[in-house]
Scaffold this motif. Structure first.
Motif, short mmCIF file in Angstrom:
data_model
loop_
_atom_site.label_atom_id
_atom_site.label_comp_id
_atom_site.label_asym_id
_atom_site.label_seq_id
_atom_site.Cartn_x
_atom_site.Cartn_y
_atom_site.Cartn_z
N HIS A 343 0.73 -1.11 -0.06
CA HIS A 343 0.15 0.11 -0.07
C HIS A 343 0.94 1.27 -0.08
CE1 HIS A 343 -3.45 2.63 0.95
NE2 HIS A 343 -2.69 3.19 1.79
N ALA A 344 2.00 1.15 0.65
CA ALA A 344 2.72 2.45 1.11
C ALA A 344 3.41 2.81 -0.26
CB ALA A 344 3.71 2.35 2.07
N ASN A 345 4.08 1.67 -1.23
CA ASN A 345 4.77 2.17 -2.24
C ASN A 345 3.84 2.48 -3.30
OD1 ASN A 345 7.50 2.14 -1.52
ND2 ASN A 345 7.11 -0.19 -0.97
N ARG A 346 2.51 1.74 -3.32
CA ARG A 346 1.61 2.01 -4.10
C ARG A 346 1.28 3.46 -4.04
NH1 ARG A 346 -3.77 2.69 -3.25
NH2 ARG A 346 -5.24 2.05 -4.87
N GLU A 347 1.10 4.08 -3.03
CA GLU A 347 0.55 5.44 -2.84
C GLU A 347 1.83 6.42 -3.30
OE1 GLU A 347 -2.62 6.61 -2.16
OE2 GLU A 347 -2.87 4.53 -2.38
N ARG A 348 2.99 5.89 -3.20
CA ARG A 348 4.19 6.49 -3.57
C ARG A 348 4.34 6.78 -4.94
NH1 ARG A 348 9.68 7.13 -1.32
NH2 ARG A 348 9.16 5.63 0.14
#
Length: 391
Positions: A343-348
């Motif tokens: 999730h975090a890298n997707r948002e990044r």
């Protein structure tokens, strides 16, 4: 329903009564919030039909096309002809375009404009309060050149009109027109028309096998020689072949994040990003600086010296994004760029794509992720190689 379920044909006298009913219904719906209710209630279908019959009888150079829906009924129209503006009497002008709710988002409006305007220099006046119409023309590259106060034909309601004129495609505008792609007997794309302009993200969605990757590879000029293609692909004002033309699209500033990443396993993350820049003739120091910044942007500043095979699938995907960002493209075509990410890298990564678009670049993203698609300014949904929905 796909675009091919909606047919266009010239207006004939027998259409006038039905077209008038559709025209008035669309008009009442479009202006329900901005015009007096008694005015809208008093609009006459009969008066409108008489006006359409006069138009048929005295068409001259003007053209009107009606939209015929899958049920055989009229679902809208568009008309164009010589300008009615005294300041531009020789200019071709779009007089009107109206579609029922069912016909909107099907691609019919784009087909009407392509058919009626073609390559002509064209402008139009549109009611400023009709935000839906203004937004549609803005997506097509029309810009507001100011307004004036007018009255409607009955002289009872003042309406502010704005003049919109089209701008030449910028270097970053990428467009497919009537694009068809076959691999032997398999139809991958069937008459697809789509345009992505600088400043926004276009999401290409649809089930597996719908043609999303084929569309992106065609826009990149990177389809294999075995593909049979029809239609046109343009980047800015340059027409390119959908196949075996990757060198040409690279020169035009088109970068690709391929599904599967396309990285060389024997190279490090940094080397995978550096090689295309050096091959393009970028000075070594500038190339290294760009790569460092791109790896930092995707959160891999400490992984540049790792071989690709030493990285996880998600890390490899971010290297592919970094490689594209380092090229500072005018157009970025990203095929499932978040499929392997947490999730975090997707948002990044999504934030990076939107930040890139905000600098005036064009971003096209194929995705299965509805949340990622929802962040895009526009969406084209494919099914069995056809456009079935737009927003």
């Amino acid at each position: 329903m796909s675009e091919s379920d909606w047919q266009l044909r010239p207006l004939v006298a027998e259409d006038c009564d039905e077209l008038a009913r559709v025209h008035m219904a669309v008009w009442r719906e479009a202006y329900a919030d901005v015009m007096p209710a008694d005015y809208l209630a008093g609009l006459s279908d009969e008066r409108c039909a008489a006006g359409w019959r006069r138009r048929v009888d005295a068409a001259g150079e003007a053209r009107t096309l009606v939209v015929v829906g899958p049920d055989g009924g009229i679902a809208g129209f568009a008309s164009a002809g010589p300008s009615r503006d005294d300041d531009a009497p020789t200019q071709w002008e779009l007089h009107a375009i109206n579609l029922t709710a069912a016909a909107r988002g099907t691609g019919v409006a784009d087909r009407l404009l392509d058919e009626l305007l073609g390559d002509r220099e064209s402008s139009l006046w549109v009611v400023e309060a009709n935000a839906r119409a203004v937004a549609f023309y803005a997506r097509r590259g029309f810009v507001d050149e100011g307004g004036r106060a007018e009255h409607d034909p009955t002289g009872t309601v003042e309406m502010r009109m704005v003049r919109l004129t089209p701008q030449a495609p910028s270097a970053g505008t990428v467009r497919a027109e009537g694009l068809g792609v076959r691999f032997g007997d398999v139809v991958a794309l069937d008459g697809v028309t789509v345009e992505a302009a600088p400043g926004g993200v276009l999401a290409v969605t649809g089930p597996s096998g719908a043609g999303k990757s084929t569309l992106l590879w065609a826009l990149a000029g990177a389809l294999a020689d075995t593909a049979t293609c029809a239609g046109r692909v343009t980047v800015g004002e340059a027409e390119v072949s959908p196949r075996a033309a990757r060198d040409a699209t690279v020169r035009l500033g088109v970068a690709v994040v391929p599904q599967g990443n396309g990285l060389a396993s024997v190279l490090t993350a940094s080397e995978n990003c550096l090689v295309p820049l050096v091959a393009a003739g970028l000075p070594a120091r500038e190339a290294r600086d760009r790569v460092e910044q791109a790896l930092l942007a995707v959160g891999l500043e400490d992984s540049g010296n790792h071989l690709i095979e030493e990285l996880s699938g998600g890390q490899q995907q971010r290297v592919a994004v970094a490689r594209a960002l380092a090229s500072q493209p005018l157009v970025l075509l990203a095929d499932e760029p978040t499929s392997e990410l947490d999730h975090a890298n997707r948002e990044r990564v999504l934030a990076l794509l939107h930040d890139l678009a905000a600098t005036g670049r064009t971003v096209v993203m194929a995705t299965h992720d509805p949340e990622a698609a929802a962040t895009a300014r526009h969406e084209v949904h494919l099914d069995e190689g056809r456009v079935v929905r737009r927003r």
